[in-house]
Design an enzyme around this catalytic site. Structure first.
Site, PDB file in Angstrom:
ATOM      1  N   SER A 152       0.835  -1.203   0.000  1.00 13.55           N
ATOM      2  CA  SER A 152       0.000   0.000   0.000  1.00 13.55           C
ATOM      3  C   SER A 152       0.866   1.248   0.000  1.00 13.55           C
ATOM      4  CB  SER A 152      -0.897   0.010   1.245  1.00 13.55           C
ATOM      5  OG  SER A 152      -1.513   1.272   1.421  1.00 13.55           O
ATOM      6  N   TYR A 201      -3.046  -0.290   9.421  1.00 11.89           N
ATOM      7  CA  TYR A 201      -2.985  -1.085   8.194  1.00 11.89           C
ATOM      8  C   TYR A 201      -1.653  -0.869   7.482  1.00 11.89           C
ATOM      9  CZ  TYR A 201      -3.916  -2.199   3.265  1.00 11.89           C
ATOM     10  OH  TYR A 201      -3.831  -2.679   1.980  1.00 11.89           O
TER      11      TYR A 201
END
Length: 317
Positions: free
Chosen positions: A117, A142
């Protein structure tokens, strides 16, 4: 015939990845899902692996596999119910990833493609865009788990010959995208006036079709071996641009009005959604030139067209 394993094959990105790889008659495709009732396929082998964590056993899914595309993850949770989210993210995104990679390397897999990400780099850019050499600065649990997964993979695979490819995409969008993009599309669809008239930010996004195509290229391209890629559509858009193009796709004009930034900051902070303010009003720019120059890759869709398609197809979902 090469054999490829796609994890998270019933998820948002995984479903489209499966469809793309299944178009290639020269590939033998294995789709890993959590539950056997989630998906079936006439062409692919579908295997149920249960919850992904450090104890997951992958032997039945890895038999004869040459390439693993690891798209499964515990992603952003809009309504977090866990008392300790960081532990839950780590179970799947770190422990689960490393267990899969270790078993893959021991099974003779040649390449491991890890979907990470852009959050690893940070939540916003100011003067400079993010590149592969930028200092990492994750802001959310995350993103921290994805960075730990990346670092763990590099350390683990130093002792194996399996190649590693790491891809950090920004927000991935389509008509069926989950999360905050879905919320934005619903607002545009409802034809409510939106407070983005003077928002001049720059956001790098990636259309689902473009991300899937790039992953497909990275699964086999010789020059992708042991490389990190930051990837996007290649053109940056403002939040105002996004909602206008979504509206065009839906066949109506979006009404925008002006709200001073300090009021927007205060409002989102008061409701505990400061991160959403950053996504709507802040900038996040990704430099994808490495992917273009090293691999010769180009997006299959422009953001102008892809966002309009997301708006137009939303009515059909």
């Amino acid at each position: 015939m090469k054999k490829i394993l796609i994890t998270g094959a019933s998820g948002f990105v995984g479903r489209s990845l499966a469809a793309r790889f299944l178009l290639e008659p020269s590939l033998d495709v294995v789709l890993a899902i959590r539950k056997s009732v989630e998906a079936t396929s006439d062409r692919a082998t579908v295997v149920s692996v249960g919850d992904i964590n450090g104890d997951t056993q992958w032997a039945h899914a890895l038999q004869g596999v040459d390439i693993v595309v690891h798209a499964a993850a515990r992603a952003h949770v809009l309504s977090e119910s866990s008392a300790n989210p960081s532990v839950e993210f780590r179970k799947t995104n770190v422990d689960g990833t490393l267990a899969l990679a270790r078993q893959a390397a021991e099974a003779g897999v040649k390449r491991f493609v890890f979907i990470s990400s852009i959050g690893v780099n940070g939540a916003e850019t100011r003067e400079h865009s993010f590149t592969e050499s930028s200092i990492v600065a994750p802001q959310a649990e995350y993103a921290f788990s994805k960075l730990e997964g990346e670092n763990g993979l590099k350390k683990l695979l130093a002792d194996y010959s399996m190649e590693l490819v790491i891809i950090r995409p920004p927000l991935v969008y389509s008509a069926c995208a989950p999360g905050n993009f879905k919320r934005l599309v619903k607002l545009v669809s409802a034809r409510v006036p939106l407070p983005f008239l003077c928002v001049k930010n720059k956001r790098s996004l990636i259309a689902l079709e473009n991300l899937v195509d790039f992953i497909f290229v990275c699964s086999a391209h010789p020059k992708a071996a042991n490389e990190l890629f930051l990837i996007s559509d290649g053109e940056d858009v403002s939040t105002a641009d996004i909602v206008k193009r979504l509206g065009e796709g839906m066949g109506h004009k979006v009404r925008l009005f002006y709200v001073p930034r300090w009021i927007a900051v205060l409002g989102f902070t008061m409701i505990g959604r400061r991160s959403i303010y950053s996504q709507l009003y802040g900038s996040l720019v990704v430099d994808s030139s490495k992917a273009f120059d090293l691999l010769g890759w180009r997006p299959v869709l422009s953001p102008s067209l892809a966002i309009k398609l997301a708006g137009g197809n939303f009515k059909k979902t």
